[in-house]
Design a protein around this motif. Structure first.
Motif, short mmCIF file in Angstrom:
data_model
loop_
_atom_site.label_atom_id
_atom_site.label_comp_id
_atom_site.label_asym_id
_atom_site.label_seq_id
_atom_site.Cartn_x
_atom_site.Cartn_y
_atom_site.Cartn_z
N ILE A 180 -22.23 -15.88 4.81
CA ILE A 180 -22.79 -17.05 4.13
C ILE A 180 -22.15 -17.15 2.75
O ILE A 180 -22.36 -16.26 1.91
N VAL A 181 -21.37 -18.19 2.50
CA VAL A 181 -20.65 -18.35 1.25
C VAL A 181 -21.32 -19.45 0.43
O VAL A 181 -21.36 -20.61 0.84
N LEU A 182 -21.86 -19.07 -0.74
CA LEU A 182 -22.48 -20.03 -1.64
C LEU A 182 -21.55 -20.27 -2.82
O LEU A 182 -21.39 -19.39 -3.68
N THR A 183 -20.92 -21.44 -2.87
CA THR A 183 -19.93 -21.71 -3.90
C THR A 183 -19.63 -23.20 -3.93
O THR A 183 -19.96 -23.93 -2.99
N ASP A 184 -18.96 -23.65 -5.00
CA ASP A 184 -18.44 -25.00 -5.03
C ASP A 184 -16.99 -25.03 -4.57
O ASP A 184 -16.36 -26.10 -4.49
N GLY A 185 -16.43 -23.85 -4.28
CA GLY A 185 -15.07 -23.76 -3.77
C GLY A 185 -13.99 -23.81 -4.83
O GLY A 185 -12.80 -23.74 -4.52
N SER A 214 -18.96 -18.07 10.06
CA SER A 214 -19.21 -18.28 8.64
C SER A 214 -19.93 -19.60 8.39
O SER A 214 -19.90 -20.51 9.23
N VAL A 215 -20.56 -19.68 7.23
CA VAL A 215 -21.23 -20.89 6.79
C VAL A 215 -20.95 -21.05 5.30
O VAL A 215 -21.02 -20.07 4.55
N VAL A 216 -20.61 -22.26 4.88
CA VAL A 216 -20.42 -22.54 3.46
C VAL A 216 -21.58 -23.41 2.99
O VAL A 216 -21.91 -24.42 3.61
N VAL A 217 -22.18 -22.99 1.89
CA VAL A 217 -23.23 -23.79 1.26
C VAL A 217 -22.65 -24.32 -0.05
O VAL A 217 -22.39 -23.55 -0.98
N ASN A 218 -22.43 -25.62 -0.11
CA ASN A 218 -21.81 -26.25 -1.27
C ASN A 218 -22.82 -26.33 -2.41
O ASN A 218 -23.82 -27.04 -2.31
#
Length: 273
Positions: A180-185, A214-218
């Protein structure tokens, strides 16, 4: 939380001779974990043509007939959070939601045997704040003080995620990993000579090649979103969620939904193709 059933959460195919026998597959010449019923059915049509062999045995089976059992077992999940802890307007909400989600997941981890870990990246490095665990006490201590502020070394965070997941796959070959990736990239610190964006995309491609779900949380505000979180998600071959009103229960439910999505994935360990 009260669960209707205990035991491990996700179902996975296993290469070991344990678990529930659900079907059979051809395995010519290999006699490991034979499915006798399927092997007999495979050999049955050839009995007339094996008259010479049937002078010695009542039913003639050849190695080409061998069928191996396909088994499934309940497998534990590994949920690894990768959190951008660089300075931003949303850092407090981001950390509060992440801590809440981790503790919520750990609350029922003892029933499902799930394990949860946390990597944060800020300034010029990534830090494994919480090595994968199912201990609520360890998590509470590790989460009590997390450093925030500074630049955004997103490549370092992705690199550490790869390393942690590789190590865990060695120790627990049948683990079901979820990143789980929490970022604005918007990474702005690289590890080598490439640009931070190119490094991040390259490492994300590696994670996708390793079949890491994977999952990205913007975490960027909609008014300032440059679409970099979506680019990262595309390289990870992952969904990208935007949670404007980020709260622990929202993030927890998102993670639970994704854990359900990987419940029937066959895992041979990270690195298996």
């Amino acid at each position: 939380m009260i669960r209707k059933q205990g035991g491990r959460r996700s179902r996975t195919k296993t290469e070991q001779a344990r678990g529930r026998y659900v079907q059979a597959r051809p395995t010519p010449g290999k006699a490991f974990d034979l499915a006798f019923d399927a092997t007999i059915r495979a050999a049955a049509p050839y009995q007339r043509n094996r008259s010479e062999q049937r002078r010695r045995v009542a039913f003639a089976v050849k190695p080409a007939d061998y069928m191996r059992k396909v088994r499934v077992r309940r497998a534990a999940n590994l949920v690894l959070f990768l959190v951008d802890a660089s300075w931003s307007m949303a850092v407090a909400e981001r950390m509060a939601a992440t801590k809440g989600a981790i503790l919520s997941l750990l609350t029922d981890a003892y029933q499902r045997r799930d394990r949860v870990g946390l990597i944060v990246f800020q300034k010029d490095r990534a830090t494994l704040v919480l090595p994968p665990t199912n201990s609520v006490q360890l998590a509470q201590r590790a989460l009590s003080e997390i450093p925030v502020g500074g630049k955004t070394p997103l490549p370092a965070g992705l690199q550490m995620s790869l390393e942690v997941l590789h190590r865990e796959s060695t120790l627990h070959p049948e683990v079901q990993p979820l990143l789980i990736v929490l970022t604005d990239g918007a990474g702005n610190v690289s590890m080598g000579h490439m640009s931070p964006q190119d490094e991040s995309n390259m490492l994300a491609d590696l994670l996708a090649e390793e079949k890491i779900h994977s999952v990205v949380v913007n975490m960027e505000h909609a008014a300032f979103d440059q679409g970099l979180a979506q680019v990262l998600a595309d390289h990870l071959q992952a969904p990208c969620y935007t949670i404007t009103d980020l709260k622990a229960e929202n993030l927890y439910q998102t993670v639970r939904n994704e854990m359900s999505a990987i419940g029937t994935v066959s895992m041979g360990g990270i690195g298996a193709k």
